[in-house]
Design an enzyme around this catalytic site. Structure first.
Site, PDB file in Angstrom:
ATOM      1  N   ARG A 275     -65.136  34.420  28.843  1.00  0.00           N
ATOM      2  CA  ARG A 275     -64.739  33.019  28.468  1.00  0.00           C
ATOM      3  C   ARG A 275     -63.378  32.986  28.389  1.00  0.00           C
ATOM      4  NH1 ARG A 275     -68.841  32.584  30.172  1.00  0.00           N
ATOM      5  NH2 ARG A 275     -70.823  32.014  29.298  1.00  0.00           N
TER       6      ARG A 275
ATOM      7  N   SER B 147     -71.900  25.397  23.359  1.00  0.00           N
ATOM      8  CA  SER B 147     -71.991  26.571  22.676  1.00  0.00           C
ATOM      9  C   SER B 147     -70.758  26.520  21.682  1.00  0.00           C
ATOM     10  CB  SER B 147     -71.923  27.729  23.754  1.00  0.00           C
ATOM     11  OG  SER B 147     -73.348  27.721  24.187  1.00  0.00           O
TER      12      SER B 147
ATOM     13  N   GLU C  16     -65.754  29.466  20.710  1.00  0.00           N
ATOM     14  CA  GLU C  16     -65.909  29.184  22.131  1.00  0.00           C
ATOM     15  C   GLU C  16     -65.272  27.879  22.488  1.00  0.00           C
ATOM     16  OE1 GLU C  16     -69.080  28.955  25.869  1.00  0.00           O
ATOM     17  OE2 GLU C  16     -69.662  30.517  24.349  1.00  0.00           O
TER      18      GLU C  16
END
Length: 313
Positions: A182, A231, A306
C-alpha cells in the site's frame, strides 16, 4: 469560458483562465465526492476538460500551490476544515480503457477498477480480476499499490504517465515507483493520467467467473451499502501480529460496533468505519485513533492507517 470566482465571490482565480476550458470552482464542497459524505470544501476544485487543459492549468500554477488528485473518494477522509490549494477531479475524458498491445490495457487515471477488470475480461486478459474488488480509480490504485484477493497493482503495472504539480509530464515504470505494501514513491501532488497494465491470456468466461466470485465475497463480508471508506488500517506484518489481520486485532480489542459521535466501527467487518448519518470527519478520524489506541493496549500492535486523511482539521 470556465466560471471564475471573480464573478462568484470577488476572489481572484489562482491563475489566468484565458484558454482554460475546464471548470474551476472556489470553495467547492468535497463531501458529495467522498464515500464518507463528510468534510470541508476545497479552496479550489478544478475539473479539466482533457489532458491538454490539465497540463496548461498546472503549468500556470508553476508548482506554487498544493495540488491533490481526487478519484472516487473511496479511501479518503477529507477533514472538516477543507483542503488547501487545488483539488483536481478527473472526469470522463480520463476514464477510458482500451487495449493497447498484446495482453495490455491503457487506462485513464479516472477509470474505475470495475471498468478495467471488465475490459480485461472482454479482451481475454487475465490477471486484473482483483481490480473488481477495489473501490476506486486507476490513479488511486497506482499511488497506493491497491490490491485485493491476493493480487496488487505492482503485479500488473507496466508504467504510468504522470503530470507533476508544475505541469511537467513524465512516465514512470513500475520499478521506479518502488512499490511496497500500500505504498509507492509517486511524488507528492503528482496526478496519474494514464497507466498501462499487462496480464496474461485467459478465457473470458473463466475471468468473468473469478470477478463474480470476488464481487460475491465483497458483498458477503463488507458493509458495501453504507457510508464507509473501505479498509481503514493496513494489515500489519504477520511476524508482528502473530498472523492476525487488522480486522482480527480490532475485534480482539473489543472494538466491534464501537461509536464516537456519528461514527461507528462496522459490526459486519471491523476494519471498516461507518458514517451512521451525522458524523463529522473529526468523528471518523477520532474513532480510528481510538481504535488504534485500544488495539495497541490490548495486543501491542500499532495499526497504520490505510485510508488517506487530507486537509485541515
Amino acid at each position: 469560458m470556465a466560471p471564475t470566482c471573480a464573478v462568484e465571490g470577488a476572489v481572484a482565480a489562482p491563475v489566468p483562465l484565458d484558454g482554460i476550458r475546464g471548470k474551476l470552482t472556489c470553495k467547492a464542497p468535497l463531501a458529495p465526492y467522498t464515500w464518507f459524505k463528510t468534510g470541508g470544501p476545497a479552496d479550489w476544485l478544478f475539473e479539466p476538460a482533457d489532458l491538454d487543459d490539465l497540463k496548461m492549468f498546472l503549468e500556470r500554477l508553476e508548482g506554487e500551490i498544493p495540488v491533490m488528485a481526487l478519484g472516487l473518494g473511496s479511501n479518503m477522509i477529507v477533514r472538516d476544515g477543507g483542503v488547501p490549494g487545488v483539488v483536481v477531479r478527473l472526469g470522463k475524458a480520463f476514464a477510458g480503457v482500451e487495449r493497447s498491445g498484446d495482453m495490455e490495457l491503457t487506462c485513464g487515471g479516472g477509470a474505475s477498477g470495475i471498468l478495467v477488470a471488465s475490459k480485461a475480461r472482454d479482451a481475454g486478459i487475465a490477471g486484473c480480476e482483483f481490480m473488481r474488488g477495489i473501490p476506486g480509480t486507476v490513479g488511486g490504485f497506482v499511488r497506493m499499490n491497491g490490491g485485493a484477493y491476493g493480487r496488487e497493482v505492482a503485479d500488473v503495472l507496466v508504467d504510468c504517465a504522470v503530470i507533476l504539480p508544475d505541469g511537467s509530464f513524465v512516465t514512470l515504470t513500475a520499478a521506479e515507483l518502488d512499490y511496497g505494501y500500500r505504498h509507492s514513491a509517486l511524488p507528492e501532488g503528482a496526478i496519474v493520467v494514464t497507466a498501462r497494465f499487462r496480464g496474461h491470456p485467459g478465457d473470458p468466461a473463466t475471468i468473468g467467473a473469478e470477478m463474480d466470485r470476488i464481487a460475491a465475497a465483497r458483498e458477503a463480508s463488507q458493509p458495501l451499502r453504507t457510508k464507509t471508506g473501505g479498509s481503514t488500517f493496513k494489515n500489519p506484518d504477520p511476524a508482528v501480529s502473530g498472523g492476525r489481520k487488522a480486522w482480527q486485532l480490532v475485534d480482539e480489542a473489543g472494538c466491534r460496533g464501537l461509536k464516537l459521535g456519528g461514527a461507528q466501527v462496522s459490526e459486519k467487518h471491523t476494519n471498516f468505519l461507518l458514517n451512521t448519518g451525522d458524523a463529522t470527519s473529526a468523528d471518523i478520524e477520532g474513532l480510528g485513533e481510538l481504535v488504534r489506541d485500544k488495539v495497541y493496549a490490548a495486543t501491542g500492535v500499532s495499526l497504520e492507517w490505510e485510508i488517506q486523511r487530507v486537509g485541515r482539521p
